[in-house]
Design a protein around this motif. Structure first.
Motif, mmCIF file in Angstrom:
data_model
loop_
_atom_site.group_PDB
_atom_site.id
_atom_site.type_symbol
_atom_site.label_atom_id
_atom_site.label_comp_id
_atom_site.label_asym_id
_atom_site.label_seq_id
_atom_site.Cartn_x
_atom_site.Cartn_y
_atom_site.Cartn_z
ATOM 1 N N HIS B 186 -4.014 -10.993 3.005
ATOM 2 C CA HIS B 186 -2.938 -10.245 3.667
ATOM 3 C C HIS B 186 -1.903 -11.233 4.170
ATOM 4 N N LEU B 209 -7.711 -3.397 19.303
ATOM 5 C CA LEU B 209 -6.548 -2.550 19.550
ATOM 6 C C LEU B 209 -6.952 -1.306 20.320
ATOM 7 N N HIS B 378 6.394 -5.014 9.141
ATOM 8 C CA HIS B 378 6.778 -3.669 9.583
ATOM 9 C C HIS B 378 8.286 -3.627 9.726
HETATM 10 N N1 LIG Z 1 -1.842 -4.779 8.824
HETATM 11 C C1 LIG Z 1 -1.278 -3.735 9.398
HETATM 12 O O1 LIG Z 1 -0.101 -3.700 9.622
HETATM 13 N N2 LIG Z 1 -2.108 -2.736 9.713
HETATM 14 C C2 LIG Z 1 -1.711 -1.562 10.385
HETATM 15 C C3 LIG Z 1 -2.611 -1.371 11.524
HETATM 16 C C4 LIG Z 1 -2.125 -2.123 12.721
HETATM 17 O O2 LIG Z 1 -1.295 -1.572 13.405
HETATM 18 O O3 LIG Z 1 -2.551 -3.254 12.937
#
Ligand SMILES: NC(=O)NCCC(=O)O
Ligand SMILES: NC(=O)NCCC(=O)O
Lengths: 406, 406
Positions: B186, B209, B378
């Motif tokens: 990743h 999280l 993102h």
């Molecule tokens: N890798 C990633 O962006 N996963 C989505 C879940 C998160 O928010 O960590």
């Protein structure tokens, strides 16, 4: 006196058009529900012996002929559009009370010298297309029609296209109708009259408003893997500005108010730090200088917050009007009517904007207010009593008859 | 070594499916674009000599037979779904690097003892249907399938219905596939590797999280005519809580993070004081105790703010996972591969959640990271170099081959 039961029945009939989810209404401007409400109003007006004209902004004018048709008419009215989660009376009362006044005049076989016109102004709420009071504003020459037609809703649909879609672009050019005076009956939308047990508010002024749309730009990034010091969080910047808005409004006690009702972040995903936040700040005061001060401080404080957080910020004025004094003669007519009818009353400043605030620039204008429960409006639970509605309508009848010279 | 140009071509081909507005992707889970991406991946896998199975959560397993088909396979993979304004590599790299590994193995005529499986996990992003890593979570027994099927998107569409709509409800019951180990390549989604000039992150842990959805309820009312002392402004309550979220995250320097990416107010009209605000707070830390502390403080501080402002508040946990240590043997295999190939590397903790974090509960698992420009993810501007992608894929190849016993 008007027929309070008939007025109430009409209010309840109209409330069936574009029902809300919790007993109120969602009859936003230029929707199918708005068209349906307009069609119903038109039918009622024709049944009451009026002829209905529509201008190029979709404003509807229902006219009862006077003994001297060449004299300028006396107008009364408000708006039939509502908030997305709005009440059954905000605006609607002023239009249907106008209709009830005409019905009562005809019942009693009176023919005033001047014609009487009941008006429904298009897009008063401004919720779908900013700004509020759009079409009375065009009528009064504050905005151009081209500018108004180009207003867009959240989906990018244009006002002009939506007006055409519902079939309410009239032939009559906007703003050409003459009028001798205009009266608008409206619920207070605030707590004062109910708290003091007054039947009638004699509205002497409308407070001014400023809508500033703020766009804060940061950087979209991952909520998990972006270290705190690297973040440029537009949502957090917005939060700090929203607190300032509140502080600024409180600093001008007791009359100024401020809040943001419209708030959006992008891309609005749980694990993306907002890269952009867009919100609209609504500041109001009866004093122009106070509004100007609040607006200036929003810009200065907002810029400071943005600079500290390495965000970009942009301000756009998307609506506004200055505080307005209503016409002394018309205000007196309202006061005399309340006196004569034996209703308790007090002077009041309108906290909300109304079509009457724009029309006051082109014709002698005044407003009549009636109480609403808990001062609550822009809420599906907005409520008034039949007695309050009837009292307001009675005062409207007498103020209009006096002005139309029976 | 793998074929870096072929890998890059596949990444660019896949990026054409569900394009974003600014060069990235909007291929949210279970949309038509997701289906199209899956179909393309399936075709590529079949062309590379693999047979593709799909389980009842839509997870896709492309299998290359091993010399000893009865041995448990070595898996590698990630996800093909993206954020609404996502990049071309987040998730996609891990899936297409798996495909490239298989293509390279076949080019070189190697047949490992163990079968090799490339996997695409459904709905890793969690942006359309919370929580993130939904289907790897069901696979690992963390959620039930019924619960997952009932998740709803913002329009009220259910996960199960949308999965059926795009034709990806497989016959195979979820969670029954055995595996010997799993590797996920990743992009880092953070700034560390690039800043230190390292080619490879050897991921030892994933941070935990917690997603808490907060609903603040006040009272919708008019922004103009509601006096300041009578307001119950849910949007202002939210703003104060958002500031606290930031404060709480900073108080656990240097690793904890916190923000809200999802924010909505109702009815979202410029002249209505928000009666309701809904937003999701994302807290993360490598230490469980820190996450628990942040969550507890959010609830306590949020309640206090609500009480002071006469607002109602409700908290709902809508996602979460504990910090996870990866399998020492698998981590060692990654480190050895990087060493052998001469890539610079360092240990790293994953700031984001990944499917590997759930799979680690049911099989030996590890992750490989490669840098990304400015640590940005993102975001449609997410970028990596061809060399970084190729290095990550090389390490994946060698770690997998060693584990699959050539
Ligand atoms: N890798 C990633 O962006 N996963 C989505 C879940 C998160 O928010 O960590
Ligand atoms: N009366 C009323 O609610 N008008 C809408 C314009 C405003 O926000 O004041």
């Amino acid at each position: 006196r008007i027929d309070g039961a008939r007025l109430w029945d009409s209010l309840m009939e109209m409330a069936k058009v574009g029902p809300g989810l919790r007993g109120g209404n969602n009859r936003q401007t230029l929707t199918d529900a708005d068209r349906e409400g307009r069609d119903l109003f038109k039918r009622w007006c024709e049944e009451a012996g009026m002829s209905v004209g529509v201008d190029s902004m979709g404003n509807m004018f229902a006219r009862l002929e006077g003994a001297e048709p060449d004299l300028d008419p006396v107008m009364m009215g408000s708006h039939l559009d509502t908030q997305p989660t709005g009440g059954k009376y905000d605006g609607v009362l002023g239009v249907l009370a106008g209709l009830e006044v005409v019905r009562s005049i005809r019942d009693q076989g009176i023919t005033p010298r001047r014609p009487i016109v009941v008006v429904n102004w298009t897009n008063e709420e401004g919720t779908r297309f900013a700004p509020a009071m759009l079409s009375s504003g065009v009528f009064a020459g504050v905005h151009t029609q081209d500018w108004a037609y180009a207003r867009e809703d959240a989906e990018g649909k244009r006002f002009g296209d939506e007006l055409a879609r519902i079939g309410y672009v009239g032939e009559e050019p906007v703003g050409q109708r003459k009028m001798h005076a205009m009266f608008e009956l409206h619920i207070e939308q605030g707590p004062i009259l109910e708290a003091e047990g007054k039947d009638i508010g004699v509205v002497t002024h409308g407070q001014g408003l400023s809508w500033t749309q703020v766009t804060v730009t940061g950087k979209e990034s991952h909520t998990g893997s972006t270290p705190m010091p690297m973040r440029r969080n537009a949502g957090l910047g917005m939060a700090r500005i929203l607190e300032k808005v509140d502080e600024i409004a409180w600093s001008h006690k007791p009359h100024a108010v401020g809040a943001a009702g419209h708030i959006e972040v992008f891309p609005n995903s749980r694990n993306v730090i907002p890269g952009k936040a867009v919100f609209t700040v609504d500041f109001r005061s009866p004093e122009l200088a106070v509004i100007e001060d609040m607006e200036a401080r929003l810009r200065a404080e907002g810029q400071k917050i943005a600079d500290e957080m390495e965000l970009e910020i942009a301000f756009e004025k998307v609506g506004g009007f200055d505080p307005v004094p209503f016409d002394e003669g018309c205000v007196e007519a309202v006061r005399r009517a309340a006196e004569k009818l034996g209703y308790s009353h007090r002077e009041i400043i309108s906290g909300a904007g109304h079509d009457a605030c724009w029309i006051a620039r082109v014709a002698p204008t005044a407003m009549i207010m009636c109480p609403c429960v808990d001062g609550l409006s822009h809420n599906e639970d907005e409520e008034i009593s039949r007695e309050w509605a009837a009292a307001g309508c009675d005062v409207l009848l007498h103020a209009v008859l006096e002005t139309a010279e029976i």
